[in-house]
Design a protein around this motif. Structure first.
Motif, mmCIF file in Angstrom:
data_model
loop_
_atom_site.group_PDB
_atom_site.id
_atom_site.type_symbol
_atom_site.label_atom_id
_atom_site.label_comp_id
_atom_site.label_asym_id
_atom_site.label_seq_id
_atom_site.Cartn_x
_atom_site.Cartn_y
_atom_site.Cartn_z
ATOM 1 N N PHE A 208 -18.142 68.795 -0.842
ATOM 2 C CA PHE A 208 -16.801 69.331 -1.108
ATOM 3 C C PHE A 208 -15.913 69.333 0.137
ATOM 4 O O PHE A 208 -14.778 69.786 0.095
ATOM 5 C CB PHE A 208 -16.897 70.771 -1.645
ATOM 6 N N TRP A 212 -11.862 70.192 0.425
ATOM 7 C CA TRP A 212 -11.358 71.348 1.177
ATOM 8 C C TRP A 212 -10.206 70.932 2.081
ATOM 9 O O TRP A 212 -9.123 71.532 2.066
ATOM 10 C CB TRP A 212 -12.518 71.969 1.976
ATOM 11 N N CYS A 215 -6.859 70.293 0.464
ATOM 12 C CA CYS A 215 -6.127 71.449 -0.096
ATOM 13 C C CYS A 215 -5.388 72.270 0.948
ATOM 14 O O CYS A 215 -4.483 73.033 0.628
ATOM 15 C CB CYS A 215 -7.103 72.442 -0.716
ATOM 16 N N ASP A 219 -1.910 75.090 1.023
ATOM 17 C CA ASP A 219 -2.131 76.543 1.163
ATOM 18 C C ASP A 219 -1.385 77.093 2.382
ATOM 19 O O ASP A 219 -0.798 78.183 2.332
ATOM 20 C CB ASP A 219 -3.634 76.852 1.274
ATOM 21 N N ALA A 241 -7.525 82.156 -3.592
ATOM 22 C CA ALA A 241 -7.976 80.809 -3.978
ATOM 23 C C ALA A 241 -8.530 80.064 -2.768
ATOM 24 O O ALA A 241 -9.537 79.358 -2.854
ATOM 25 C CB ALA A 241 -6.812 80.039 -4.598
ATOM 26 N N ASN A 242 -7.891 80.243 -1.607
ATOM 27 C CA ASN A 242 -8.349 79.543 -0.410
ATOM 28 C C ASN A 242 -9.746 80.029 0.008
ATOM 29 O O ASN A 242 -10.614 79.229 0.383
ATOM 30 C CB ASN A 242 -7.336 79.750 0.729
ATOM 31 N N LYS A 245 -12.304 78.496 -2.197
ATOM 32 C CA LYS A 245 -12.553 77.087 -1.867
ATOM 33 C C LYS A 245 -13.488 76.999 -0.660
ATOM 34 O O LYS A 245 -14.414 76.196 -0.642
ATOM 35 C CB LYS A 245 -11.234 76.361 -1.580
ATOM 36 N N ALA A 248 -16.903 77.752 -1.761
ATOM 37 C CA ALA A 248 -17.486 76.638 -2.525
ATOM 38 C C ALA A 248 -18.070 75.608 -1.552
ATOM 39 O O ALA A 248 -19.148 75.060 -1.785
ATOM 40 C CB ALA A 248 -16.428 75.999 -3.409
#
Ligand code: DP6
Length: 333
Positions: A208, A212, A215, A219, A241-242, A245, A248
């Motif tokens: 991921f 990352w 995104c 942000d 949300a950040n 992420k 994740a």
């Protein structure tokens, strides 16, 4: 000469997770944080004949200077500063945190910001705030942001030597005094995988990682805009949300990094339920099990009451926007 400085922790709203240069501590992405008015580190340093060898006393305990950890962290940092100052004298450091060290509460941020500031004074390096943030960065990336108060951006920079990777104040603590972080302590043990090793492992192994990075710029833009216009919903939703992420990426690192415990999850779910019920709040988390709830001053008493009614209530510390690093006459020895 002896000098002391006080610095505060900062909590990122857009996270730093991953380096493009391990040695110089250059981040793969920019980040934005809030410097808190609590979670303080006070550090006194002394150099010269009265300090016979490098020494570190942290929270009342002498830390072994012959350990690998010391060599790779504090000793490496002092070496850089000695080089900058062109001196060879040993340095005695006494430092005290008013919160648990190494538990995902940004102790390295306040720690290296305070140390850099005290050394700047003791060794008459003459660094301005921007240069100080570059020096603090060489100790720990997140420390670069604790040099300034309020909302702070750490710009990624492009240069290989790191001279353009420093903190920039976005808005001082007086810009948005009603902004709150309710810090929920779910476990104050030192974490097993520190951020430095964890993020290196994420860069190397998480599938991921590329997602990352793609995104982050959006942000950053949203939080810059949200801070400037005091748009709490925008800042809170983007920060939550950040953080998810980043987690994740952590979870999909090999071996997997799972910093959450059952009490962490209990609070994350509660925040979502409360929000759906009309109490506006958001969460963020770092490389540890603590949850930081973002809210506006007038709802924080209700949040604290609700936290105290959870089956396993956390210890809670509420923080407002705080000041950047500063010298103090309060010496620890
Ligand atoms: C999850 O600044 O502790 O808190 O630069 O290797 O010392 P080093 O890492 P550190 O990492 C902080 C990571 C984070 C997110 C953040 O503060 O932006």
């Amino acid at each position: 000469m002896k000098a002391s400085a006080v610095a505060r922790a900062n909590i990122a709203l857009v996270k730093y997770w991953g380096k493009r240069d391990e040695e110089r501590i250059l981040p793969a992405n920019g980040s934005i944080s809030l410097t808190l008015d609590g979670f303080t580190t006070l550090t006194t340093v002394e150099t010269g004949p009265r300090a016979p060898r490098d020494e570190l006393i942290l929270d009342g305990k002498a830390r072994g200077t012959d350990t690998r950890e010391f060599r790779e962290t504090v000793s490496r940092f002092i070496g850089l500063v000695r080089h900058e100052a062109g001196m060879l004298d040993p340095v005695k450091i006494v430092s005290r945190n008013d919160f648990p060290t190494g538990a995902g509460l940004a102790s390295s941020a306040s720690g290296y910001a305070a140390l850099a500031c005290a050394l700047n004074e003791a060794l008459a390096l003459g660094l301005d705030a921007r240069e100080l943030s570059i020096l603090a960065r060489r100790g720990s990336g997140s420390a670069t942001r604790s040099v300034f108060g309020g909302f702070v951006e750490w710009v990624r920079g492009e240069r290989g030597d790191g001279s353009d990777s420093h903190a920039v104040p976005l808005a001082g603590p007086d810009h948005w005094p009603a902004f709150r972080m309710v810090v929920c302590l779910t476990d104050t043990q030192e974490k097993k995988v520190k951020s430095r090793a964890g993020m290196a492992s994420s860069v190397a192994t998480s599938p991921f990682w590329g997602g990352w990075l793609r995104c982050v710029e959006a942000d950053l833009e949203a939080v810059r805009h949200g801070v400037a216009s005091r748009d709490f919903s925008l800042v809170g939703a983007t920060a939550e949300a950040n953080a998810l992420k980043m987690h994740a990426v952590m979870m999909t690192t090999s071996p997997s990094l799972l910093y959450w415990n059952p009490r962490t999850v209990q609070i994350l779910q509660a925040v979502r339920e409360w929000r759906e019920g009309g109490l506006e709040c958001y969460f963020t988390m770092d490389a540890g099990p603590q949850v930081k709830i973002l809210c506006i001053e007038d709802v924080s008493p209700e949040i604290r009451t609700r936290l105290s009614r959870l089956p396993h209530p956390p210890d809670v510390v509420e923080a407002s926007p705080g000041e950047g690093v500063a010298l103090t006459e309060k010496h620890l020895f």
